[in-house]
Design a protein around this motif. Structure first.
Motif, mmCIF file in Angstrom:
data_model
loop_
_atom_site.group_PDB
_atom_site.id
_atom_site.type_symbol
_atom_site.label_atom_id
_atom_site.label_comp_id
_atom_site.label_asym_id
_atom_site.label_seq_id
_atom_site.Cartn_x
_atom_site.Cartn_y
_atom_site.Cartn_z
ATOM 1 N N TYR A 172 0.841 -1.201 0.000
ATOM 2 C CA TYR A 172 0.000 0.000 0.000
ATOM 3 C C TYR A 172 0.879 1.255 0.000
ATOM 4 C CZ TYR A 172 -4.280 -2.645 1.024
ATOM 5 O OH TYR A 172 -5.352 -3.488 0.964
ATOM 6 N N SER A 173 1.963 1.190 0.784
ATOM 7 C CA SER A 173 2.852 2.357 0.859
ATOM 8 C C SER A 173 3.454 2.679 -0.501
ATOM 9 C CB SER A 173 3.970 2.112 1.873
ATOM 10 O OG SER A 173 3.421 1.841 3.128
ATOM 11 N N GLN A 174 3.887 1.620 -1.190
ATOM 12 C CA GLN A 174 4.489 1.845 -2.508
ATOM 13 C C GLN A 174 3.460 2.345 -3.514
ATOM 14 O OE1 GLN A 174 6.088 -2.130 -2.701
ATOM 15 N NE2 GLN A 174 8.175 -1.441 -2.316
ATOM 16 N N TRP A 175 2.261 1.748 -3.456
ATOM 17 C CA TRP A 175 1.192 2.213 -4.339
ATOM 18 C C TRP A 175 0.866 3.671 -4.041
ATOM 19 C CZ3 TRP A 175 -0.040 0.186 -8.704
ATOM 20 C CH2 TRP A 175 0.001 -1.204 -8.915
ATOM 21 N N ALA A 176 0.843 3.992 -2.748
ATOM 22 C CA ALA A 176 0.499 5.351 -2.342
ATOM 23 C C ALA A 176 1.494 6.356 -2.913
ATOM 24 C CB ALA A 176 0.474 5.443 -0.824
ATOM 25 N N ARG A 177 2.771 6.000 -2.877
ATOM 26 C CA ARG A 177 3.780 6.901 -3.446
ATOM 27 C C ARG A 177 3.543 7.070 -4.942
ATOM 28 N NH1 ARG A 177 7.283 5.035 0.473
ATOM 29 N NH2 ARG A 177 7.967 3.214 -0.671
ATOM 30 N N GLU A 178 3.263 5.944 -5.598
ATOM 31 C CA GLU A 178 3.078 5.995 -7.039
ATOM 32 C C GLU A 178 1.818 6.772 -7.431
ATOM 33 O OE1 GLU A 178 4.112 2.728 -9.453
ATOM 34 O OE2 GLU A 178 2.273 2.846 -10.651
ATOM 35 N N LEU A 179 0.753 6.566 -6.681
ATOM 36 C CA LEU A 179 -0.520 7.179 -7.062
ATOM 37 C C LEU A 179 -0.737 8.528 -6.378
ATOM 38 C CD1 LEU A 179 -2.744 3.957 -6.888
ATOM 39 C CD2 LEU A 179 -1.785 5.021 -8.936
ATOM 40 N N GLY A 180 0.224 8.943 -5.578
ATOM 41 C CA GLY A 180 0.096 10.218 -4.887
ATOM 42 C C GLY A 180 -1.072 10.219 -3.910
ATOM 43 N N SER A 181 -1.215 9.114 -3.213
ATOM 44 C CA SER A 181 -2.324 9.016 -2.266
ATOM 45 C C SER A 181 -1.791 8.584 -0.895
ATOM 46 C CB SER A 181 -3.348 8.018 -2.790
ATOM 47 O OG SER A 181 -4.458 7.962 -1.930
ATOM 48 N N ASP A 182 -2.704 8.285 -0.002
ATOM 49 C CA ASP A 182 -2.322 7.857 1.341
ATOM 50 C C ASP A 182 -2.548 6.346 1.469
ATOM 51 O OD1 ASP A 182 -1.893 8.940 4.277
ATOM 52 O OD2 ASP A 182 -3.386 7.326 4.350
ATOM 53 N N PRO A 183 -1.600 5.617 2.087
ATOM 54 C CA PRO A 183 -1.750 4.155 2.191
ATOM 55 C C PRO A 183 -3.085 3.720 2.797
ATOM 56 C CG PRO A 183 0.419 4.814 2.966
ATOM 57 C CD PRO A 183 -0.344 6.081 2.699
ATOM 58 N N SER A 184 -3.532 4.445 3.831
ATOM 59 C CA SER A 184 -4.769 4.005 4.483
ATOM 60 C C SER A 184 -5.996 4.269 3.599
ATOM 61 C CB SER A 184 -4.929 4.668 5.846
ATOM 62 O OG SER A 184 -4.864 6.057 5.710
ATOM 63 N N VAL A 185 -5.933 5.322 2.780
ATOM 64 C CA VAL A 185 -7.025 5.599 1.828
ATOM 65 C C VAL A 185 -7.094 4.472 0.803
ATOM 66 C CG1 VAL A 185 -7.776 7.129 -0.048
ATOM 67 C CG2 VAL A 185 -6.949 8.107 2.120
ATOM 68 N N LEU A 186 -5.906 4.081 0.297
ATOM 69 C CA LEU A 186 -5.859 3.017 -0.708
ATOM 70 C C LEU A 186 -6.365 1.703 -0.123
ATOM 71 C CD1 LEU A 186 -2.492 3.604 -2.585
ATOM 72 C CD2 LEU A 186 -4.800 4.360 -3.175
#
Ligand SMILES: [Zn+2]
Length: 217
Positions: A172-186
């Motif tokens: 989630y953390s890596q996705w969050a960085r890539e998508l410019g979002s927050d891990p908990s939102v994702l």
């Protein structure tokens, strides 16, 4: 009468016996003049030599102590215990946690096989924290480790779950960085909607997801 004891020429540790030494009293036990490997002369009693109690002029003990203090001299510190536990669970098959670490392919980087280098990289352990891997499937190496509190680690565990989306697997953390979002939102989005991309909500999708009837429309 037994033959007179003569230790001349014998070696005891670092000490080489040169000759018999002066006696304190005529009836006193023999003493021996020895030369230590470091060059110092000492007079030693027979018993001390033969029992192994005395093996040098005193330099041996000093050397051992110096070695202990220069190798690190911090066996009891929190940092050392963390290091030793890490080495244990990753490399010692009989270790109770090996199954979850070494047994899963988690390894300790080459540099950290030496305590001094681990200590240099990680610094002091802040009170209340333990050694934590940021990616729980990653190895013990500087890029993947930090001292973290229990709370930080629990938070990390949730966001370091791997998610496969559009053919790629990341945390989630890596996705969050890539998508410019927050891990908990994702994480919420993935659990609720099965996607990591922002949801375009229409009235229909909202009602479909929440199982509500559209009686109010
Ligand atoms: Zn010596």
């Amino acid at each position: 009468m037994p033959p007179k004891l003569n230790l001349t020429g014998q070696r005891f540790g670092r000490l080489l016996v040169i000759c018999e030494g002066p006696k304190a009293r005529p009836n006193a036990g023999s003493k021996w003049r020895c030369v230590c490997d470091c060059g110092v002369d000492v007079i030693t009693e027979t018993g001390a030599l033969r029992s192994g109690h005395t093996k040098s002029c005193g330099c041996l003990h000093r050397d051992i102590m110096r070695e202990k203090s220069t190798t690190h001299g911090q066996q009891g510190t929190p940092e050392y215990r963390a290091w030793a536990a890490m080495i244990g669970r990753c490399t010692i098959k009989s270790h109770s946690s090996y199954r979850n670490y070494g047994g899963r392919g988690i390894s300790v980087c080459e540099r950290w096989r030496l305590y001094e280098q681990f200590r240099e990289d990680m610094g002091n352990r802040p009170a209340g924290s333990t050694l934590d891997r940021i990616n729980t499937n990653g190895n013990y190496e500087l890029e993947n480790c930090r001292w973290a509190t229990k709370e930080q680690q629990d938070n990390n565990k949730r966001t370091s779950v791997f998610v496969t989306f559009e053919g790629r697997t990341m945390t989630y953390s890596q996705w969050a960085r890539e998508l410019g979002s927050d891990p908990s939102v994702l994480r919420q989005r993935w659990i609720k909607f099965g996607t990591l991309k922002p949801i375009q909500r229409t009235k229909e999708s909202y009602y479909a997801k929440t199982n509500r009837t559209n009686q109010c429309l």
